[in-house]
Motif scaffolding. Structure first.
Motif, PDB file in Angstrom:
ATOM      1  N   ASP A  42       0.819  -1.211   0.000  1.00  0.00           N
ATOM      2  CA  ASP A  42       0.000   0.000   0.000  1.00  0.00           C
ATOM      3  C   ASP A  42       0.853   1.261   0.000  1.00  0.00           C
ATOM      4  O   ASP A  42       0.542   2.227  -0.703  1.00  0.00           O
ATOM      5  CB  ASP A  42      -0.930   0.017   1.212  1.00  0.00           C
ATOM      6  CG  ASP A  42      -2.084  -0.964   1.083  1.00  0.00           C
ATOM      7  OD1 ASP A  42      -2.375  -1.411  -0.040  1.00  0.00           O
ATOM      8  OD2 ASP A  42      -2.695  -1.278   2.118  1.00  0.00           O
ATOM      9  N   CYS A  46       0.713   4.222  -2.732  1.00  0.00           N
ATOM     10  CA  CYS A  46       0.411   5.604  -2.309  1.00  0.00           C
ATOM     11  C   CYS A  46       1.512   6.565  -2.738  1.00  0.00           C
ATOM     12  O   CYS A  46       1.233   7.686  -3.162  1.00  0.00           O
ATOM     13  CB  CYS A  46       0.211   5.664  -0.802  1.00  0.00           C
ATOM     14  SG  CYS A  46      -1.356   4.952  -0.267  1.00  0.00           S
ATOM     15  N   ARG A  93      -4.997  -2.403   1.517  1.00  0.00           N
ATOM     16  CA  ARG A  93      -6.116  -1.485   1.663  1.00  0.00           C
ATOM     17  C   ARG A  93      -6.131  -0.349   0.635  1.00  0.00           C
ATOM     18  O   ARG A  93      -7.016   0.495   0.662  1.00  0.00           O
ATOM     19  CB  ARG A  93      -6.109  -0.876   3.070  1.00  0.00           C
ATOM     20  CG  ARG A  93      -6.336  -1.842   4.208  1.00  0.00           C
ATOM     21  CD  ARG A  93      -7.731  -2.346   4.293  1.00  0.00           C
ATOM     22  NE  ARG A  93      -8.653  -1.230   4.542  1.00  0.00           N
ATOM     23  CZ  ARG A  93      -9.951  -1.353   4.611  1.00  0.00           C
ATOM     24  NH1 ARG A  93     -10.516  -2.514   4.460  1.00  0.00           N
ATOM     25  NH2 ARG A  93     -10.713  -0.313   4.826  1.00  0.00           N
ATOM     26  N   GLU A  96      -9.263   0.095  -1.130  1.00  0.00           N
ATOM     27  CA  GLU A  96     -10.360   0.362  -0.224  1.00  0.00           C
ATOM     28  C   GLU A  96     -10.232   1.705   0.488  1.00  0.00           C
ATOM     29  O   GLU A  96     -11.165   2.126   1.178  1.00  0.00           O
ATOM     30  CB  GLU A  96     -10.444  -0.767   0.792  1.00  0.00           C
ATOM     31  CG  GLU A  96     -10.669  -2.098   0.097  1.00  0.00           C
ATOM     32  CD  GLU A  96     -10.380  -3.284   0.988  1.00  0.00           C
ATOM     33  OE1 GLU A  96     -10.477  -3.161   2.217  1.00  0.00           O
ATOM     34  OE2 GLU A  96     -10.061  -4.345   0.441  1.00  0.00           O
ATOM     35  N   ASP A  97      -9.089   2.366   0.345  1.00  0.00           N
ATOM     36  CA  ASP A  97      -8.898   3.675   0.959  1.00  0.00           C
ATOM     37  C   ASP A  97      -9.399   4.769   0.023  1.00  0.00           C
ATOM     38  O   ASP A  97      -9.974   4.501  -1.024  1.00  0.00           O
ATOM     39  CB  ASP A  97      -7.424   3.894   1.314  1.00  0.00           C
ATOM     40  CG  ASP A  97      -7.052   3.227   2.641  1.00  0.00           C
ATOM     41  OD1 ASP A  97      -7.956   2.976   3.455  1.00  0.00           O
ATOM     42  OD2 ASP A  97      -5.859   2.967   2.855  1.00  0.00           O
ATOM     43  N   ALA A  98      -9.146   5.994   0.392  1.00  0.00           N
ATOM     44  CA  ALA A  98      -9.693   7.143  -0.340  1.00  0.00           C
ATOM     45  C   ALA A  98      -9.307   7.148  -1.811  1.00  0.00           C
ATOM     46  O   ALA A  98     -10.139   7.443  -2.680  1.00  0.00           O
ATOM     47  CB  ALA A  98      -9.249   8.439   0.328  1.00  0.00           C
ATOM     48  N   ASP A 135     -16.691  -1.508   4.811  1.00  0.00           N
ATOM     49  CA  ASP A 135     -17.075  -0.349   3.994  1.00  0.00           C
ATOM     50  C   ASP A 135     -18.486  -0.465   3.428  1.00  0.00           C
ATOM     51  O   ASP A 135     -18.761  -0.015   2.316  1.00  0.00           O
ATOM     52  CB  ASP A 135     -16.065  -0.169   2.861  1.00  0.00           C
ATOM     53  CG  ASP A 135     -14.678   0.140   3.389  1.00  0.00           C
ATOM     54  OD1 ASP A 135     -14.529   1.167   4.069  1.00  0.00           O
ATOM     55  OD2 ASP A 135     -13.760  -0.660   3.140  1.00  0.00           O
TER      56      ASP A 135
END
Length: 149
Positions: A42, A46, A93, A96-98, A135
């Motif tokens: 992740d 990012c 994630r 599934e994150d922003a 979520d």
């Protein structure tokens, strides 16, 4: 990015030799997904995503538009049936994150504008993924845009 307890690739068999043949997914990808450190995966995404954000959006828009045009020519309904970030390891994630949700919503909106009959939010929204349990409000909100659009 592998976990310290990862076996050597040469020793790894993902559920037996039948699995890559049945799924079309190479053994190396199963290996990465089974043995990657989710936090490191992740973090890498990012850190590297911003440089590719616009190109990803343009490519996804082109995919959606080309499918819409193809379906229209054939007189068939267009449906988007898979997530758009990619085949990510189970416990990561990013999708599934922003950022992942932003990508998914971009595709949902583009599909709806192009007249698609259905859209799957993300491959990580399946019942065996953590997102299914963490979520639900987001999934309901975005799914309602699809089902009422």
């Amino acid at each position: 990015m592998l976990r310290s307890d990862a076996p050597a690739l040469a020793d790894y068999q993902p559920g037996g030799p039948w699995l890559p043949a049945a799924t079309g997914i190479p053994r190396e990808l199963f290996y990465a997904h089974d043995w990657v450190d989710p936090g490191r995966w992740d973090l890498w995404l990012c850190e590297n995503y911003p440089a590719h954000r616009q190109t990803m959006r343009e490519t996804l828009a082109e995919w959606v538009d080309s499918v819409a045009e193809f379906a229209c020519r054939r007189g068939a309904p267009a449906v988007f049936g898979e997530g758009v970030v990619g085949y990510t390891p189970l416990l990561t994630r990013f999708e599934e994150d922003a950022v992942g949700k932003d990508i998914a919503e971009f595709v949902v909106d583009r599909c709806l504008a192009a007249g698609f009959h259905g859209v799957v939010l993300t491959s990580n929204a399946a019942h065996h993924h953590p997102m299914w349990h963490t979520d639900q409000d987001w999934m309901r909100r975005v799914n309602s845009r699809i089902t009422t659009g």
